[in-house]
Design a protein around this motif. Structure first.
Motif, PDB file in Angstrom:
ATOM      1  N   PRO A 140       7.015  -3.328  39.906  1.00  0.00           N
ATOM      2  CA  PRO A 140       8.478  -3.494  39.913  1.00  0.00           C
ATOM      3  C   PRO A 140       9.221  -2.350  39.254  1.00  0.00           C
ATOM      4  O   PRO A 140      10.401  -2.139  39.528  1.00  0.00           O
ATOM      5  CB  PRO A 140       8.686  -4.803  39.143  1.00  0.00           C
ATOM      6  CG  PRO A 140       7.483  -4.901  38.247  1.00  0.00           C
ATOM      7  CD  PRO A 140       6.353  -4.324  39.038  1.00  0.00           C
TER       8      PRO A 140
ATOM      9  N   ALA B 282       5.806  -6.222  44.205  1.00  0.00           N
ATOM     10  CA  ALA B 282       5.784  -7.179  43.097  1.00  0.00           C
ATOM     11  C   ALA B 282       4.963  -6.674  41.926  1.00  0.00           C
ATOM     12  O   ALA B 282       5.321  -6.887  40.755  1.00  0.00           O
ATOM     13  CB  ALA B 282       5.238  -8.527  43.590  1.00  0.00           C
ATOM     14  N   TYR B 283       3.868  -6.006  42.211  1.00  0.00           N
ATOM     15  CA  TYR B 283       2.990  -5.527  41.145  1.00  0.00           C
ATOM     16  C   TYR B 283       3.460  -4.213  40.538  1.00  0.00           C
ATOM     17  O   TYR B 283       2.945  -3.793  39.505  1.00  0.00           O
ATOM     18  CB  TYR B 283       1.556  -5.370  41.656  1.00  0.00           C
ATOM     19  CG  TYR B 283       0.800  -6.666  41.703  1.00  0.00           C
ATOM     20  CD1 TYR B 283       0.363  -7.294  40.544  1.00  0.00           C
ATOM     21  CD2 TYR B 283       0.532  -7.285  42.918  1.00  0.00           C
ATOM     22  CE1 TYR B 283      -0.324  -8.497  40.582  1.00  0.00           C
ATOM     23  CE2 TYR B 283      -0.143  -8.491  42.975  1.00  0.00           C
ATOM     24  CZ  TYR B 283      -0.575  -9.095  41.802  1.00  0.00           C
ATOM     25  OH  TYR B 283      -1.251 -10.291  41.859  1.00  0.00           O
TER      26      TYR B 283
ATOM     27  N   GLY C 101      12.411  -7.504  43.444  1.00  0.00           N
ATOM     28  CA  GLY C 101      11.981  -8.891  43.465  1.00  0.00           C
ATOM     29  C   GLY C 101      12.389  -9.602  44.742  1.00  0.00           C
ATOM     30  O   GLY C 101      11.600 -10.360  45.330  1.00  0.00           O
TER      31      GLY C 101
ATOM     32  N   LEU D 235      15.289  -3.749  39.680  1.00  0.00           N
ATOM     33  CA  LEU D 235      14.239  -4.752  39.558  1.00  0.00           C
ATOM     34  C   LEU D 235      14.562  -6.000  40.384  1.00  0.00           C
ATOM     35  O   LEU D 235      13.677  -6.617  40.983  1.00  0.00           O
ATOM     36  CB  LEU D 235      14.029  -5.129  38.093  1.00  0.00           C
ATOM     37  CG  LEU D 235      13.398  -4.057  37.196  1.00  0.00           C
ATOM     38  CD1 LEU D 235      13.289  -4.556  35.761  1.00  0.00           C
ATOM     39  CD2 LEU D 235      12.018  -3.662  37.726  1.00  0.00           C
ATOM     40  N   SER D 236      15.840  -6.376  40.405  1.00  0.00           N
ATOM     41  CA  SER D 236      16.241  -7.537  41.200  1.00  0.00           C
ATOM     42  C   SER D 236      16.045  -7.276  42.691  1.00  0.00           C
ATOM     43  O   SER D 236      15.575  -8.143  43.435  1.00  0.00           O
ATOM     44  CB  SER D 236      17.709  -7.889  40.927  1.00  0.00           C
ATOM     45  OG  SER D 236      17.914  -8.203  39.569  1.00  0.00           O
TER      46      SER D 236
ATOM     47  N   ALA E 140      10.209  -8.268  47.596  1.00  0.00           N
ATOM     48  CA  ALA E 140       8.838  -8.761  47.483  1.00  0.00           C
ATOM     49  C   ALA E 140       8.743 -10.205  47.979  1.00  0.00           C
ATOM     50  O   ALA E 140       7.846 -10.557  48.752  1.00  0.00           O
ATOM     51  CB  ALA E 140       8.353  -8.652  46.041  1.00  0.00           C
ATOM     52  N   ALA E 141       9.669 -11.053  47.531  1.00  0.00           N
ATOM     53  CA  ALA E 141       9.660 -12.454  47.961  1.00  0.00           C
ATOM     54  C   ALA E 141       9.877 -12.572  49.462  1.00  0.00           C
ATOM     55  O   ALA E 141       9.196 -13.346  50.147  1.00  0.00           O
ATOM     56  CB  ALA E 141      10.731 -13.240  47.198  1.00  0.00           C
TER      57      ALA E 141
END
Length: 203
Positions: free
Chosen positions: A87, A84-85, A39, A35-36, A42-43
């Motif tokens: 994860p 992001a949507y 994230g 998940l990290s 995505a960023a």
């Protein structure tokens, strides 16, 4: 086109900084989870896409838009939003998103470098960043999707980080070079040698 590219020197520089930051965080994150990683990617993709779009819109010429930068921005933002949507998506889906994004971005960077090769010196940095992206994307699809479809995304951390760091460093170097050329008021392609009159034979 030269002046527009010089004025948008901050776009490759910002993309480069984001890539290097992504690589450092991915490698240095203690106990990095899937998940990290999602994230972070995505960023990184969304911010890089916004930078490309902002540069294309801000420095557009009258009646003209640099669509390669627009497409690059849309693709990056789209890849970031999908990650992001979703994860909790499977590792395979994450690999597909990263690989597809790298392939498209790499091809667009190479095309931009070819278009600018007669205008600036240092376009090879952009082309090399594009080649690195294409190689990474092709490797991801070939080795981790078709050959090893069950490979976990965390096994890609070092590979993804290396890709992000290399392309980031190249783009940052390109941005710095374009900034220097903008201040100097030249393109760097004019390599004509002006004879030194002091070396002329005495008459």
């Amino acid at each position: 086109m030269e002046s527009i590219f010089f004025r948008s020197w901050w776009v490759p520089a910002l993309r480069g900084l984001l890539g290097i930051l992504f690589a450092v965080l991915a490698i240095g994150w203690p106990g990095l989870t899937l998940l990290s990683l999602v994230g972070l990617f995505a960023a990184y993709a969304i911010l890089a896409g916004i930078a490309s779009l902002a540069g294309a819109i801000r420095h557009r010429t009258a009646g003209q838009m640099h669509w390669d930068a627009v497409i690059l921005g849309i693709v990056s933002i789209g890849a970031g939003l999908v990650a992001a949507y979703h994860p909790a998506a499977t590792a395979l889906l994450l690999v597909l998103i990263m690989g597809a994004n790298a392939l498209v971005v790499g091809v667009l960077d190479i095309l931009a470098a070819v278009r600018l090769r007669q205008s600036i010196a240092g376009e090879w940095l952009l082309a090399l960043a594009g080649v690195a992206s294409v190689v990474f994307g092709a490797f991801v699809f070939g080795a981790f999707v078709f050959a090893r479809p069950g490979a976990g995304a965390l096994a890609l951390v070092w590979l993804v980080s290396l890709y992000a760091f290399v392309t980031g460093a190249l783009l940052l170097a390109l941005g710095v070079r374009m900034r220097a050329l903008e201040r100097a008021g030249g393109t760097g392609h004019d390599r004509r040698v002006v004879p030194d009159r002091r070396m002329s034979p005495a008459r």
